[in-house]
Design a protein around this motif. Structure first.
Motif, PDB file in Angstrom:
ATOM      1  N   LEU A 181       0.828  -1.311   0.073  1.00  0.00           N
ATOM      2  CA  LEU A 181      -0.014  -0.018  -0.108  1.00  0.00           C
ATOM      3  C   LEU A 181       0.929   1.294  -0.050  1.00  0.00           C
ATOM      4  CD1 LEU A 181      -3.080   1.100   0.136  1.00  0.00           C
ATOM      5  CD2 LEU A 181      -2.587   1.570   2.481  1.00  0.00           C
ATOM      6  N   GLY A 182       1.665   1.194   0.808  1.00  0.00           N
ATOM      7  CA  GLY A 182       2.923   2.444   0.870  1.00  0.00           C
ATOM      8  C   GLY A 182       3.536   2.642  -0.442  1.00  0.00           C
ATOM      9  N   LEU A 183       3.932   1.641  -1.011  1.00  0.00           N
ATOM     10  CA  LEU A 183       4.581   1.569  -2.353  1.00  0.00           C
ATOM     11  C   LEU A 183       3.737   2.106  -3.323  1.00  0.00           C
ATOM     12  CD1 LEU A 183       7.211   1.477  -4.100  1.00  0.00           C
ATOM     13  CD2 LEU A 183       6.544  -0.817  -4.713  1.00  0.00           C
ATOM     14  N   GLY A 184       2.666   1.722  -3.411  1.00  0.00           N
ATOM     15  CA  GLY A 184       1.397   1.976  -4.403  1.00  0.00           C
ATOM     16  C   GLY A 184       0.780   3.380  -4.508  1.00  0.00           C
ATOM     17  N   SER A 185       0.785   3.799  -2.901  1.00  0.00           N
ATOM     18  CA  SER A 185       0.154   5.419  -2.598  1.00  0.00           C
ATOM     19  C   SER A 185       1.372   6.282  -3.015  1.00  0.00           C
ATOM     20  CB  SER A 185       0.037   5.279  -1.337  1.00  0.00           C
ATOM     21  OG  SER A 185      -0.353   6.670  -0.877  1.00  0.00           O
ATOM     22  N   THR A 186       2.786   5.886  -2.879  1.00  0.00           N
ATOM     23  CA  THR A 186       3.834   6.570  -3.099  1.00  0.00           C
ATOM     24  C   THR A 186       4.164   6.852  -4.390  1.00  0.00           C
ATOM     25  OG1 THR A 186       5.084   6.392  -0.918  1.00  0.00           O
ATOM     26  CG2 THR A 186       6.365   7.010  -2.871  1.00  0.00           C
ATOM     27  N   TYR A 187       4.034   5.822  -5.479  1.00  0.00           N
ATOM     28  CA  TYR A 187       3.971   5.773  -6.834  1.00  0.00           C
ATOM     29  C   TYR A 187       2.757   6.972  -7.292  1.00  0.00           C
ATOM     30  CZ  TYR A 187       7.370   2.528  -7.962  1.00  0.00           C
ATOM     31  OH  TYR A 187       8.539   1.914  -8.387  1.00  0.00           O
ATOM     32  N   ARG A 188       1.712   6.878  -6.584  1.00  0.00           N
ATOM     33  CA  ARG A 188       0.694   7.747  -7.028  1.00  0.00           C
ATOM     34  C   ARG A 188       0.956   9.051  -6.898  1.00  0.00           C
ATOM     35  NH1 ARG A 188      -3.369  10.639  -5.998  1.00  0.00           N
ATOM     36  NH2 ARG A 188      -2.881  10.817  -3.725  1.00  0.00           N
ATOM     37  N   THR A 189       1.394   9.639  -5.538  1.00  0.00           N
ATOM     38  CA  THR A 189       1.824  10.962  -5.230  1.00  0.00           C
ATOM     39  C   THR A 189       3.022  11.254  -6.099  1.00  0.00           C
ATOM     40  OG1 THR A 189       3.590  10.366  -3.397  1.00  0.00           O
ATOM     41  CG2 THR A 189       1.125  10.680  -2.826  1.00  0.00           C
ATOM     42  N   LEU A 190       3.662  10.574  -6.595  1.00  0.00           N
ATOM     43  CA  LEU A 190       4.892  11.114  -7.453  1.00  0.00           C
ATOM     44  C   LEU A 190       4.394  11.077  -8.930  1.00  0.00           C
ATOM     45  CD1 LEU A 190       7.766   8.946  -5.860  1.00  0.00           C
ATOM     46  CD2 LEU A 190       7.370  11.457  -5.756  1.00  0.00           C
ATOM     47  N   GLY A 191       3.189  10.988  -9.283  1.00  0.00           N
ATOM     48  CA  GLY A 191       2.745  11.022 -10.827  1.00  0.00           C
ATOM     49  C   GLY A 191       2.923   9.826 -11.394  1.00  0.00           C
ATOM     50  N   GLN A 192       3.529   8.547 -10.806  1.00  0.00           N
ATOM     51  CA  GLN A 192       3.641   7.295 -11.448  1.00  0.00           C
ATOM     52  C   GLN A 192       2.523   6.480 -11.404  1.00  0.00           C
ATOM     53  OE1 GLN A 192       7.655   5.933 -10.574  1.00  0.00           O
ATOM     54  NE2 GLN A 192       8.567   7.969 -10.514  1.00  0.00           N
TER      55      GLN A 192
END
Length: 160
Positions: free
Chosen positions: A75-86
């Motif tokens: 979840l953390g990785l998925g959410s982080t990628y989202r916040t980075l626009g990836q």
């Protein structure tokens, strides 16, 4: 108390930079400690250091983690990628989380955010409506939960 437990306590107490220092030491001396990498990712993420957190999440997910930590890392990785626009990376990881942890509803909510970012608004809204209908304790929402679920995948339909 172990060093890892101490680092977690530091993060929880808001002493995140101190936690990161300790976690850097832990991962240096125990590079196969998946929980150490996960906690390092989480600590960086909590300071808004998303780019720094990504490789730590990825490393943690390559190692052994408890089921709860694995779910948190995905979840953390998925959410982080989202916040980075990836968004495509985020979508891939959040779908993996939905598949691996179907009982963890938070994946659906974060996935809906990614769908929104990708312009898939109807799908995002539908998924959020299902979560609302399934999890709300509000009696008025509960009264309409069947209707909310019914309309969740028919948002663009017009009845004549």
């Amino acid at each position: 108390m172990s060093d890892l437990q101490q680092a977690i306590c530091l993060r929880q107490e808001g002493k995140v930079r101190e936690a990161i220092e300790l976690l850097n030491q832990i991962t240096e001396f125990e590079p196969e400690n998946g929980e150490g990498w996960y906690q390092l990712a989480w600590a960086n993420d909590s300071l808004g250091l998303e780019r720094e957190a990504v490789p730590y999440y990825e490393k943690a997910l390559q190692l052994e983690l408890s089921s709860e930590d694995r779910a948190g890392a995905i979840l953390g990785l998925g959410s982080t990628y989202r916040t980075l626009g990836q968004y495509e990376h985020a979508k891939t990881w959040l779908l993996a989380g939905i598949s691996e942890f179907p009982e963890h509803r938070e994946f659906e909510v974060f996935y809906a955010m990614v769908l929104y970012n990708l312009g898939e608004h109807a799908e995002a809204m539908g998924r959020l409506l299902v979560q609302l209908a399934d999890t709300s304790g509000d009696p008025r929402i509960m009264d309409y939960s069947l209707a909310i679920r019914y309309y969740a995948d028919q948002l663009d339909r017009v009845w004549e």
